[in-house]
Design an enzyme around this catalytic site. Structure first.
Site, short mmCIF file in Angstrom:
data_model
loop_
_atom_site.label_atom_id
_atom_site.label_comp_id
_atom_site.label_asym_id
_atom_site.label_seq_id
_atom_site.Cartn_x
_atom_site.Cartn_y
_atom_site.Cartn_z
N HIS A 71 58.14 58.64 7.45
CA HIS A 71 57.83 58.11 8.78
C HIS A 71 57.24 59.26 9.59
O HIS A 71 57.57 60.42 9.36
CB HIS A 71 59.09 57.57 9.45
CG HIS A 71 58.82 56.94 10.79
ND1 HIS A 71 58.03 55.82 10.92
CD2 HIS A 71 59.23 57.27 12.05
CE1 HIS A 71 57.95 55.49 12.21
NE2 HIS A 71 58.66 56.35 12.91
N HIS A 83 56.38 57.27 18.68
CA HIS A 83 56.13 56.79 17.32
C HIS A 83 56.05 55.28 17.31
O HIS A 83 56.35 54.61 18.32
CB HIS A 83 57.27 57.26 16.39
CG HIS A 83 58.58 56.60 16.67
ND1 HIS A 83 59.23 55.81 15.75
CD2 HIS A 83 59.38 56.61 17.77
CE1 HIS A 83 60.36 55.35 16.27
NE2 HIS A 83 60.48 55.84 17.49
N CYS A 161 52.25 54.25 10.75
CA CYS A 161 52.73 55.26 11.69
C CYS A 161 51.98 56.59 11.56
O CYS A 161 51.80 57.31 12.55
CB CYS A 161 54.23 55.48 11.52
SG CYS A 161 54.73 55.88 9.82
#
Length: 209
Positions: A71, A83, A161
């Site tokens: 991530h 994020h 992401c």
């Protein structure tokens, strides 16, 4: 420095001391430089731990290592990151659990780094600085904070992401995870084709004998 970070630093120092100062043990195979395999592994673990405790600067990209995927977030200062988080009505869904909640939409969040990381390892990863010039830090932070709360398109392949944070830092959407997977898939396809061609050629040779 928080109490958690102080404990991690103490544990790291103890690990390093145990690796570098402990005498060699009988029956343990030695490698080049007088190190055994176990000591090499422990040194690698110590390096990973030290890497995870890098102090990020505003505008830095943060790579967070979950089981099976990474991530990404961007550090905006004062312990906070921006994020992409999954949209879910499930109250138990984690803020980074895209892998367990298929969705084509995401929301931009600003949260504390320690909350986003949880118990996972992370590192500052600005490796694309070698390929692209980062935008001014003030512009990166302003753009990131302006997006907080927005609902955006999400796709693991084209709008994930990592694409999100690299676009903020460089003005370019890049994703190493997807690119590595694409290269691996292409290599598998090429070797499969070559194998099929080779098998066909071999069959023709056998038939002509």
């Amino acid at each position: 420095m928080s109490e958690r970070e102080m404990d991690a630093e103490v544990n790291q120092k103890k690990l390093l001391e145990s690796v570098w100062l402990s005498p060699p043990r009988m029956g343990v195979p030695r490698m080049e430089g007088g190190c055994c395999e176990e000591e090499v592994a422990l040194r690698a673990m110590a390096e990973v731990e030290q890497e995870s405790r890098q102090q990020p600067k505003p505008g830095d990209l943060i790579e967070i290592f979950h089981n099976g995927y990474e991530h990404w977030a961007i550090y905006v200062g004062d312990g906070y990151v921006v994020h992409l988080a999954p949209l879910s009505k499930c109250p138990k869904a984690g803020s980074t659990s895209f892998s367990s909640i298929p969705s084509d939409r995401a929301v931009v969040k600003q949260e504390r780094l320690e909350d986003v990381v949880g118990g996972c390892r992370y590192r500052v990863n600005n490796d694309l600085d070698h390929n692209y010039k980062p935008l001014p830090v003030s512009e990166i932070i302003k753009s990131a904070k302006e997006k907080v709360g927005q609902e955006v398109e999400y796709s693991f392949v084209t709008k994930n992401c990592e694409h999100f944070v690299t676009d903020l830092r460089y003005g370019k959407e890049r994703c190493g995870q997807v690119e590595r997977a694409a290269i691996g898939g292409l290599a598998t396809t090429v070797f499969g084709i070559l194998g099929a061609v080779g098998l066909a050629a071999f069959s023709r040779i056998r038939q002509n004998q």
